[in-house]
Design a protein around this motif. Structure first.
Motif, short mmCIF file in Angstrom:
data_model
loop_
_atom_site.label_atom_id
_atom_site.label_comp_id
_atom_site.label_asym_id
_atom_site.label_seq_id
_atom_site.Cartn_x
_atom_site.Cartn_y
_atom_site.Cartn_z
N GLN A 74 22.96 17.79 -22.31
CA GLN A 74 22.21 18.43 -23.38
C GLN A 74 20.74 18.00 -23.36
OE1 GLN A 74 24.05 18.31 -27.28
NE2 GLN A 74 26.07 18.05 -26.38
N LEU A 75 20.52 16.73 -23.08
CA LEU A 75 19.16 16.20 -23.05
C LEU A 75 18.36 16.87 -21.93
CD1 LEU A 75 17.60 14.08 -24.67
CD2 LEU A 75 18.19 12.40 -22.92
N PHE A 76 18.98 17.08 -20.79
CA PHE A 76 18.31 17.72 -19.67
C PHE A 76 17.93 19.16 -20.02
CE2 PHE A 76 17.65 19.70 -15.60
CZ PHE A 76 17.12 18.71 -14.80
N ILE A 77 18.83 19.87 -20.69
CA ILE A 77 18.55 21.25 -21.09
C ILE A 77 17.36 21.29 -22.06
CG2 ILE A 77 19.45 23.26 -22.34
CD1 ILE A 77 22.24 22.48 -21.27
N ILE A 78 17.34 20.35 -23.01
CA ILE A 78 16.21 20.27 -23.94
C ILE A 78 14.91 20.02 -23.18
CG2 ILE A 78 15.17 18.88 -25.79
CD1 ILE A 78 18.06 18.42 -26.81
N GLY A 79 14.96 19.11 -22.21
CA GLY A 79 13.77 18.83 -21.40
C GLY A 79 13.30 20.04 -20.62
N THR A 80 14.23 20.82 -20.08
CA THR A 80 13.88 22.02 -19.34
C THR A 80 13.18 23.03 -20.26
OG1 THR A 80 15.88 21.71 -17.99
CG2 THR A 80 14.76 23.82 -17.81
N ILE A 81 13.72 23.21 -21.46
CA ILE A 81 13.12 24.15 -22.42
C ILE A 81 11.71 23.70 -22.79
CG2 ILE A 81 13.29 25.06 -24.77
CD1 ILE A 81 16.38 24.90 -24.41
N LEU A 82 11.54 22.42 -23.05
CA LEU A 82 10.21 21.91 -23.39
C LEU A 82 9.22 22.13 -22.25
CD1 LEU A 82 11.06 18.53 -25.20
CD2 LEU A 82 10.09 20.60 -26.23
N PHE A 83 9.67 21.92 -21.03
CA PHE A 83 8.80 22.11 -19.87
C PHE A 83 8.35 23.56 -19.76
CE2 PHE A 83 7.86 22.79 -15.38
CZ PHE A 83 7.07 21.71 -15.09
N VAL A 84 9.26 24.49 -19.98
CA VAL A 84 8.92 25.92 -19.90
C VAL A 84 7.95 26.30 -21.02
CG1 VAL A 84 9.84 28.26 -20.07
CG2 VAL A 84 11.04 26.55 -18.70
N VAL A 85 8.22 25.82 -22.24
CA VAL A 85 7.33 26.10 -23.37
C VAL A 85 5.94 25.54 -23.10
CG1 VAL A 85 6.87 25.61 -25.81
CG2 VAL A 85 9.17 26.27 -25.08
N GLY A 86 5.88 24.30 -22.58
CA GLY A 86 4.60 23.69 -22.25
C GLY A 86 3.86 24.45 -21.17
N SER A 87 4.60 24.97 -20.19
CA SER A 87 3.98 25.76 -19.12
C SER A 87 3.35 27.04 -19.68
CB SER A 87 5.02 26.13 -18.06
OG SER A 87 5.55 24.98 -17.45
N TRP A 88 4.06 27.70 -20.59
CA TRP A 88 3.52 28.92 -21.21
C TRP A 88 2.26 28.60 -22.00
CZ3 TRP A 88 3.31 29.72 -26.62
CH2 TRP A 88 2.83 30.97 -26.99
N LEU A 89 2.30 27.52 -22.78
CA LEU A 89 1.15 27.17 -23.61
C LEU A 89 -0.05 26.76 -22.76
CD1 LEU A 89 0.30 26.89 -26.57
CD2 LEU A 89 1.10 24.53 -26.52
N SER A 90 0.20 25.99 -21.70
CA SER A 90 -0.89 25.58 -20.80
C SER A 90 -1.56 26.79 -20.17
CB SER A 90 -0.36 24.65 -19.71
OG SER A 90 0.17 23.46 -20.24
N GLY A 91 -0.76 27.78 -19.81
CA GLY A 91 -1.30 28.95 -19.15
C GLY A 91 -2.11 29.86 -20.05
N LEU A 92 -1.97 29.73 -21.37
CA LEU A 92 -2.77 30.55 -22.28
C LEU A 92 -4.25 30.28 -22.07
CD1 LEU A 92 -0.77 30.41 -25.64
CD2 LEU A 92 -0.88 32.28 -23.99
N GLY A 93 -4.59 28.99 -21.98
CA GLY A 93 -5.88 28.56 -21.48
C GLY A 93 -7.12 29.11 -22.14
N PHE A 94 -7.10 29.35 -23.44
CA PHE A 94 -8.34 29.81 -24.07
C PHE A 94 -9.18 28.65 -24.60
CE2 PHE A 94 -4.81 30.33 -27.08
CZ PHE A 94 -5.20 29.51 -28.12
N HIS A 95 -8.65 27.43 -24.58
CA HIS A 95 -9.41 26.26 -24.99
C HIS A 95 -8.78 25.04 -24.34
CE1 HIS A 95 -11.28 23.20 -27.57
NE2 HIS A 95 -12.20 24.12 -27.84
#
Length: 205
Positions: A74-95
């Motif tokens: 379960q912990l690994f799945i949570i980590g995977t989700i966080l990584f994907v969310v962080g990737s999306w947010l990083s890619g927004l890149g407006f600031h």
């Protein structure tokens, strides 16, 4: 657990570990481009690399301990989700602050998965198969370390720098779906009695 299920788990762990390692170096060649796009100095843009590596290093031991006290799957799945969310947010890149927040979330997810990946291999395979399993996972890690700059160069040649992060999203979603389908489910009551919280905070600090 069937052999097919074991190897699906191993390949999923390997692919995700590959992404985590790649993300430590894929950004390096794009720093001047990102700095120009965000209108910040190169030194400020270098924080995009630093925050990722520093946070992962700080969280490996704590999340390894948490994995020992809770369900690693379960912990690994949570980590995977966080990584994907962080990737999306990083890619927004407006600031720059948004990119750094995304990288922080990415790093937390990466720290969770890296801290528990080898333990999951140990939980999944019989002792006589562990050498082969660890060897295969190590190949994914080595390929990730080598491939980062090359993949970054290819992306920057054809796409904007935002896709350095967004490329993780489809691969990460596939990993999440496989994890939900094949990772074992355990009813574990997390116990943090006698956990060294002060030591953990000092280590992170």
């Amino acid at each position: 657990m069937t052999a097919l299920r074991r190897w699906l788990i191993l390949v999923t762990l390997g692919i995700f570990f590959f992404m985590v390692i790649v993300d430590g170096s894929i950004v390096a060649i794009a720093i001047p481009t990102i700095a120009g796009s965000l209108s910040v100095t190169t030194g400020s843009a270098n924080l995009i690399i630093a925050i990722y590596l520093v946070v992962i290093s700080a969280l490996l031991l704590p999340f390894g301990q948490i994995g020992d006290r809770w369900d690693r799957n379960q912990l690994f799945i949570i980590g995977t989700i966080l990584f994907v969310v962080g990737s999306w947010l990083s890619g927004l890149g407006f600031h720059l602050s948004v990119v750094l927040l995304g990288r922080l979330i990415q790093a937390i997810g990466a720290g969770i998965t890296m801290a528990n990946s080898y333990a999951l291999v140990t939980d999944t395979f019989e002792p006589q198969q562990l050498g082969r399993a660890f060897g295969i996972e190590s190949i994914f890690i080595s390929l990730g370390a080598l491939a980062g700059p090359g993949i970054g160069g290819i992306i920057l040649t054809h796409l904007s720098w935002h896709y350095l992060f967004w490329i993780n999203i489809p691969i990460g979603i596939i990993c999440i779906l496989i994890e939900l389908l094949v990772f074992p489910r355990k009813k574990v009551h997390a116990s943090f009695k006698n956990y060294d919280w002060i030591g953990t905070l000092l280590l992170i600090h």
